[in-house]
Design an enzyme around this catalytic site. Structure first.
Site, PDB file in Angstrom:
ATOM      1  CB  THR A  14      10.329   8.487   2.862  1.00  0.00           C
ATOM      2  OG1 THR A  14      10.001   8.707   4.241  1.00  0.00           O
ATOM      3  CG2 THR A  14       9.792   7.142   2.436  1.00  0.00           C
ATOM      4  CG  ASP A  19       7.482   3.607   4.427  1.00  0.00           C
ATOM      5  OD1 ASP A  19       6.468   3.057   4.886  1.00  0.00           O
ATOM      6  OD2 ASP A  19       7.679   4.829   4.502  1.00  0.00           O
ATOM      7  CG  ASP A  76       2.286   2.320   6.709  1.00  0.00           C
ATOM      8  OD1 ASP A  76       1.272   1.673   7.009  1.00  0.00           O
ATOM      9  OD2 ASP A  76       2.619   3.375   7.299  1.00  0.00           O
ATOM     10  NE  ARG A  79       5.473  -2.759  14.047  1.00  0.00           N
ATOM     11  CZ  ARG A  79       4.938  -1.556  14.297  1.00  0.00           C
ATOM     12  NH1 ARG A  79       5.705  -0.476  14.270  1.00  0.00           N
ATOM     13  NH2 ARG A  79       3.642  -1.444  14.585  1.00  0.00           N
ATOM     14  NE  ARG A 109      -0.515   3.054   8.900  1.00  0.00           N
ATOM     15  CZ  ARG A 109       0.156   3.526   9.942  1.00  0.00           C
ATOM     16  NH1 ARG A 109      -0.504   3.888  11.041  1.00  0.00           N
ATOM     17  NH2 ARG A 109       1.469   3.671   9.900  1.00  0.00           N
ATOM     18  CD1 TRP A 164       0.396   8.864   4.187  1.00  0.00           C
ATOM     19  CD2 TRP A 164       1.305   8.067   2.309  1.00  0.00           C
ATOM     20  NE1 TRP A 164       1.528   9.624   3.924  1.00  0.00           N
ATOM     21  CE2 TRP A 164       2.100   9.143   2.780  1.00  0.00           C
ATOM     22  CE3 TRP A 164       1.677   7.411   1.152  1.00  0.00           C
ATOM     23  CZ2 TRP A 164       3.251   9.570   2.087  1.00  0.00           C
ATOM     24  CZ3 TRP A 164       2.818   7.821   0.472  1.00  0.00           C
ATOM     25  CH2 TRP A 164       3.597   8.893   0.941  1.00  0.00           C
TER      26      TRP A 164
END
Length: 456
Positions: A211, A271, A292, A312, A354, A356
């Site tokens: 990432t 991300d 996210d 999406r 949310r 992480w």
């Protein structure tokens, strides 16, 4: 025959009066050459004004009259020299009046003047890279410009380094590790830095990118005081047409301190923007993604920004705006006067965030996200927040973290997605002042910093 006689009469009249057929009843018009763009780097700046008739020019710079009823010649270019006295919020107004009192007006607003530029990045530059021209070094790529700064640290130390990036799409992966670098794009819509790696992209020697390494642009912890303005940052990895399973694709990873992004765009899917480390300030920015897409353990204030959730297709829920991994005792993400918009057509399918908790150290995290005075469109789920899983580093067992144990809050939001219920805690009492811009920025006067950023 009568038409021929009439035409001859008109022609003889024109010849006797010394007029041309073009001049008779000609409409007054003006050609403006080299009008100022949103960013100007030359002082004085020269504008060419070419009226088709003799005229009078009145010229204003920031409401100050530079020329008043100045006579200018028709059919020739009249060069006007403009000397800017400040960097931000410049406004030019040009009034041109014909001898018949026909008036044309031209206005150019919010011009940013850069009095000092060390480096110019221009993908269309044809000369030798690194050559100094009129006190500025020229490069075809930002990566090469940053490399030049790193190789010549003694020259650029103890000062702010200003790098102007001309309009263009720059396909390059950039790593910035030098302090006090300011990147200024010519126009946010035409100046783009992008790359296309994802976390699951295979490496030549085996393994995958990961990432963090997928970031198109990385601002390292050593790049204290970094700023960017008028630039689009993008990770163009196509998550819909790939066999790669790990689709995290970072546009910008910033892990420095006292970082400012102004009028920038961040484009990606999962991300998009990874915020780590110190204090960050995003103002007048556009941030786009699906899952996210604003995440990390850093402290950041987002003010007057557009937060855009993309669809999406075929997947529910459609996404999560944030995934903060704030350390216990630290402050995380604060959104002030932002607009949460979307291309998702169905309502209630995107969560505000949310928690992480990275599996490497999940118990050191207490995620913190606050939305204050923000517009929330109908795509926001009525619950606001949702849970996220992690793994125990010792046993490998799946563990879940829920919104009610994190520091997720809202305050005075509005719009169809701004639902108040038991699952969406509102700031009350001392928390209203505690979760403030001043506390998040630790009394850093960021407005004054931005105002004087480009001053001599």
């Amino acid at each position: 025959m009568s038409r021929i006689i009439l035409a001859l009469f008109i022609l003889i009249t024109l010849l006797l009066t010394g007029c041309s057929a073009k001049q008779v009843g000609e409409q007054f018009y003006v050609v403006i050459n080299n009008p100022p763009k949103s960013v100007v780097i030359d002082n004085p700046y020269i504008i060419g004004i070419k009226p088709n008739q003799d005229a009078y020019l009145t010229f204003y710079l920031n409401d100050e009259i530079v020329y008043q009823e100045k006579e200018i010649k028709g059919g020739t270019e009249n060069l006007i020299h403009i000397s800017f006295k400040k960097s931000r919020d410049n406004c030019l107004k040009i009034e041109i009046k014909s001898k018949k009192d026909e008036k044309l007006e031209y206005k150019y607003e919010n011009i940013l003047f850069l009095p000092k530029i060390h480096i110019v990045v221009d993908k269309n530059y044809q000369g030798e890279e690194g050559i100094e021209v009129n006190g500025r070094r020229y490069f075809k790529s930002l990566k090469n410009a940053i490399y030049h700064v790193m190789l010549n640290q003694s020259i650029y130390a103890n000062q702010r380094v200003y790098i102007f990036i001309k309009s263009g799409y720059y396909y390059e992966k950039v790593n910035i590790g030098f302090p006090n670098i300011s990147l200024i794009g010519e126009d946010v819509n035409t100046t783009k830095i992008y790359y296309d790696l994802a976390a699951g992209t295979p490496l030549p020697g085996g393994g995958t990118v990961g990432t963090s390494n997928s970031a198109s642009v990385t601002i390292n912890s050593s790049a204290t005081g970094f700023t960017a303005e008028n630039i689009t940052f993008e990770n163009s990895f196509d998550e819909l047409n790939t066999n790669i399973t790990s689709k995290q694709a970072v546009a910008v990873l910033t892990q420095s301190d006292k970082v400012v992004f102004k009028n920038c765009k961040f484009i990606g899917n999962q991300d998009t923007l990874y915020v780590r480390g110190g204090i960050h300030y995003f103002v007048d920015c556009y941030i786009e993604g699906d899952v996210d897409f604003i995440f990390g353990d850093g402290t950041a204030v987002f003010e007057n920004c557009t937060i855009f959730s993309v669809d999406r297709p075929g997947i529910t829920p459609k996404g999560y705006v944030t995934a903060a991994s704030t350390k216990i005792g630290n402050l995380g993400f604060l959104f002030i006067n932002c607009k949460l918009l979307t291309s998702v057509t169905e309502p209630n399918l995107v969560y505000l965030g949310r928690p992480w908790h990275p599996s490497s150290d999940p118990y050191s995290v207490n995620s913190n996200v606050v939305f204050r005075n923000c517009y929330l469109d109908s795509h926001i789920h009525p619950d606001g927040w949702t849970a996220m899983s992690s793994k125990d580093p010792n046993t490998g067992e799946t563990i879940w973290f829920y919104p009610d144990t994190e520091r997720f809050f809202e305050y005075q939001n509005y719009g169809p997605g701004a639902v108040i219920n038991d699952k969406r805690r509102q700031l009350e009492g001392d928390n209203i002042s505690f979760y403030s811009k001043e506390n998040f920025l630790k009394d850093w006067d960021v407005e004054n910093f931005i105002l004087k950023l480009y001053e001599n």
